[in-house]
Each structure stands twice: as structure tokens, then as C-alpha cells.
Write a protein that holds these residues in place. Structure first.
Motif, PDB file in Angstrom:
ATOM      1  N   ARG A  16       0.838  -1.198   0.000  1.00 17.36           N
ATOM      2  CA  ARG A  16       0.000   0.000   0.000  1.00 17.36           C
ATOM      3  C   ARG A  16       0.874   1.249   0.000  1.00 17.36           C
ATOM      4  NH1 ARG A  16      -1.956   0.920   6.283  1.00 17.36           N
ATOM      5  NH2 ARG A  16       0.126   0.719   7.217  1.00 17.36           N
ATOM      6  N   GLY A  17       0.233   2.385  -0.216  1.00 23.21           N
ATOM      7  CA  GLY A  17       0.864   3.682  -0.049  1.00 23.21           C
ATOM      8  C   GLY A  17       2.144   3.878  -0.833  1.00 23.21           C
ATOM      9  N   LEU A  18       3.134   4.506  -0.188  1.00 28.85           N
ATOM     10  CA  LEU A  18       4.379   4.825  -0.863  1.00 28.85           C
ATOM     11  C   LEU A  18       5.095   3.570  -1.347  1.00 28.85           C
ATOM     12  CD1 LEU A  18       5.838   7.720   1.348  1.00 28.85           C
ATOM     13  CD2 LEU A  18       4.200   7.824  -0.550  1.00 28.85           C
ATOM     14  N   GLY A  19       5.052   2.502  -0.556  1.00 30.40           N
ATOM     15  CA  GLY A  19       5.716   1.267  -0.951  1.00 30.40           C
ATOM     16  C   GLY A  19       5.145   0.699  -2.237  1.00 30.40           C
ATOM     17  N   HIS A  20       3.843   0.777  -2.380  1.00 32.09           N
ATOM     18  CA  HIS A  20       3.187   0.296  -3.596  1.00 32.09           C
ATOM     19  C   HIS A  20       3.646   1.126  -4.792  1.00 32.09           C
ATOM     20  CE1 HIS A  20      -0.078  -0.742  -6.402  1.00 32.09           C
ATOM     21  NE2 HIS A  20      -0.298  -1.804  -5.645  1.00 32.09           N
ATOM     22  N   GLY A  21       3.718   2.441  -4.594  1.00 27.79           N
ATOM     23  CA  GLY A  21       4.180   3.317  -5.672  1.00 27.79           C
ATOM     24  C   GLY A  21       5.613   3.054  -6.059  1.00 27.79           C
ATOM     25  N   VAL A  22       6.463   2.767  -5.068  1.00 29.27           N
ATOM     26  CA  VAL A  22       7.869   2.477  -5.334  1.00 29.27           C
ATOM     27  C   VAL A  22       8.014   1.169  -6.113  1.00 29.27           C
ATOM     28  CG1 VAL A  22      10.078   1.886  -4.253  1.00 29.27           C
ATOM     29  CG2 VAL A  22       8.730   3.800  -3.370  1.00 29.27           C
ATOM     30  N   ALA A  23       7.329   0.132  -5.676  1.00 31.45           N
ATOM     31  CA  ALA A  23       7.407  -1.161  -6.367  1.00 31.45           C
ATOM     32  C   ALA A  23       6.956  -1.029  -7.816  1.00 31.45           C
ATOM     33  CB  ALA A  23       6.566  -2.196  -5.634  1.00 31.45           C
ATOM     34  N   THR A  24       5.876  -0.303  -8.042  1.00 28.75           N
ATOM     35  CA  THR A  24       5.351  -0.121  -9.393  1.00 28.75           C
ATOM     36  C   THR A  24       6.335   0.637 -10.272  1.00 28.75           C
ATOM     37  OG1 THR A  24       3.082  -0.133  -8.543  1.00 28.75           O
ATOM     38  CG2 THR A  24       3.435   0.817 -10.733  1.00 28.75           C
ATOM     39  N   ALA A  25       6.927   1.715  -9.734  1.00 28.37           N
ATOM     40  CA  ALA A  25       7.869   2.527 -10.514  1.00 28.37           C
ATOM     41  C   ALA A  25       9.103   1.731 -10.918  1.00 28.37           C
ATOM     42  CB  ALA A  25       8.280   3.758  -9.709  1.00 28.37           C
ATOM     43  N   PHE A  26       9.622   0.926 -10.012  1.00 27.16           N
ATOM     44  CA  PHE A  26      10.824   0.150 -10.316  1.00 27.16           C
ATOM     45  C   PHE A  26      10.527  -0.939 -11.350  1.00 27.16           C
ATOM     46  CE2 PHE A  26      12.636   2.498  -6.980  1.00 27.16           C
ATOM     47  CZ  PHE A  26      14.002   2.272  -6.950  1.00 27.16           C
TER      48      PHE A  26
END
Length: 248
Positions: A16-26
Motif C-alpha cells: 500500500r501507499g508509498l511502498g506500492h508506488g515504489v514497487a510499481t515505478a521500479f
């Protein structure tokens, strides 16, 4: 690390949250991402089929989990985002159990993972990013021991960098301090609590703090940080809706 293709990245707290965004971006940038969380998670297919996201259901605070996953996947980047949602109450309405929740979760996760990064160790050129909080810079009177726990994460990351240098390990450790992220599970309760304390609506409070930090902005910022020349990377950064800013 400008080319992320084939560069395995572990994102701890990816559900969720920032972690989800980071995983998606990478993953969109071509990295094979190992998305660690305690609960099942869904991700969009990486853009253009670039990278991949493999979920790993695990408790990141368990002492054996970092060694198991680092040995299995041999990452070149480890990003720690996981943490507990603080109990949003003033000091006198906290109990020791609510006050210390982020020490027992966030700090524990940072300790176990950074210890294992050094013991393994990760391969030369690897990057480690620990997500702390902007609360370190100004305190957080409505979240118990949250600000202190986040400061401890920053110190531990600095200690790990010192130990890596002493051992001749080419590993770069960085702490990132996000400001309020109203769209996340941690950020929204905090925004509501501080808005009420200030006698303002949530919308008024958010407008006062500037462009909101989103998971997408966080993902892009951390991707740029991992891609940057290690020699140019600072020990710590503040992260807002406008992006990264090095700490003075």
C-alpha cells in the motif's frame, strides 16, 4: 544503476501507499521487483512488459526473514518502507503499548534488514534506502513515539553506512524523510488529526502544506535516487510533493 533491467530490487512494505508506488515505478523501469508485505497485494502489469513484480508474503520484522529473502533473491537494491500506523492521540492519551508501536515495528525492521545487508553482504554497487519520516525534523506530538522511532531509523542507516565503509563494502545507504502523504494509510489519519487540532478542515490543512506527496511521486523520486551516481548521493533527503531535497 541507470539501467534497471535485471537489477533485482526488494521493496519491503509494498502492499500500500508509498511502498506500492515504489514497487510499481521500479518494475515499470525494468527491474525485477520482490514486493514484500504481510498481506496479499495487487499490482498493475508493468508498463510495456518491462520489469516484473513478485509478491512475497512475509512479516518483515521477523529476524529470519531478511536473511531468507536476501539469500534467495540476491538484490542490488533494498528499499524499506514498511512500518506501523501510529496511534494518533496526544501524549496523555497514549499507553506505553501505543506509544512504542513504531519502535517495535519500524525500528525493528530497519535493524534486522540493515544487519543482514552488512552480514551477507550485498554485492558491490548495491543501494539501500530506508524510508523514515519528515516528523524527524519537527516532531509529531500526536503520534506517541513515532518521531523518535523515525529518528532512530535515520541513525541506524548512518551507522550501517559507517560499518560498510569500515569493511570496504561498496554499498550506499540513504535515509529518505517523506512529509505528509495524505493519500496513504499512515498519512491520512495524521492529516485528519492535525487538521482537527488546528481547527481546520482536512482540505484546508492539506492546501497549507503544498503539493501533496503521492505514491507515484515517491516511486519516481526513489527510482532517480537509485539510478544516480553513488558518489553524488547524500546520506539523507526530505521528500515532498515537489520531489527530493537534500538535508542540510
Amino acid at each position: 544503476m541507470s539501467d534497471m533491467s535485471g537489477r533485482t530490487t526488494i521493496v519491503v512494505g509494498a502492499s500500500r501507499g508509498l511502498g506500492h508506488g515504489v514497487a510499481t515505478a521500479f518494475a515499470d523501469a525494468g527491474a525485477p521487483v520482490i514486493a514484500v508485505a504481510r498481506t496479499a497485494m495487487d499490482f498493475p502489469a508493468p508498463a510495456n512488459g518491462a520489469g516484473s513484480i513478485q509478491p512475497e508474503i512475509a512479516d518483515a520484522g521477523e529476524a529470519t526473514v531478511p536473511a531468507t529473502l536476501i539469500d534467495q533473491y540476491e538484490p542490488e537494491a533494498v528499499i524499506l518502507v514498511a512500518g506501523a500506523t501510529p496511534h494518533m492521540r496526544p501524549l496523555q492519551e497514549q499507553t506505553w503499548e501505543t506509544f512504542s508501536v513504531n519502535w517495535e515495528t519500524d525500528v525493528r525492521i530497519t535493524f534486522h534488514w540493515l544487519r543482514e545487508v552488512l552480514l551477507k553482504p550485498l554485492r558491490p554497487g548495491s543501494r539501500v534506502i530506508v524510508i523514515s519520516s519528515g516528523a524527524v525534523l519537527g516532531g509529531s506530538p500526536l503520534s506517541g513515539g513515532y518521531a523518535g522511532a523515525k529518528a532512530a531509523q535515520r541513525y541506524i542507516t548512518g551507522y550501517a553506512q559507517d560499518e560498510a565503509k569500515r569493511a570496504g563494502l561498496d554499498i550506499t545507504f540513504t535515509t529518505v524523510l517523506p512529509r505528509f502523504a495524505p493519500m496513504t494509510g499512515v498519512g491520512l489519519p495524521a492529516v485528519r488529526a492535525y487538521a482537527a487540532r488546528a481547527g481546520k478542515s482536512t482540505e484546508e490543512f492539506v492546501n497549507r502544506i503544498g503539493p501533496p506527496l503521492t505514491p507515484q511521486i515517491a516511486g519516481a523520486a526513489l527510482l532517480d535516487l537509485v539510478r544516480a551516481d553513488a558518489a553524488a548521493v547524500e546520506p539523507g533527503y526530505e521528500l515532498t510533493g515537489a520531489g527530493l531535497k537534500k538535508l542540510s
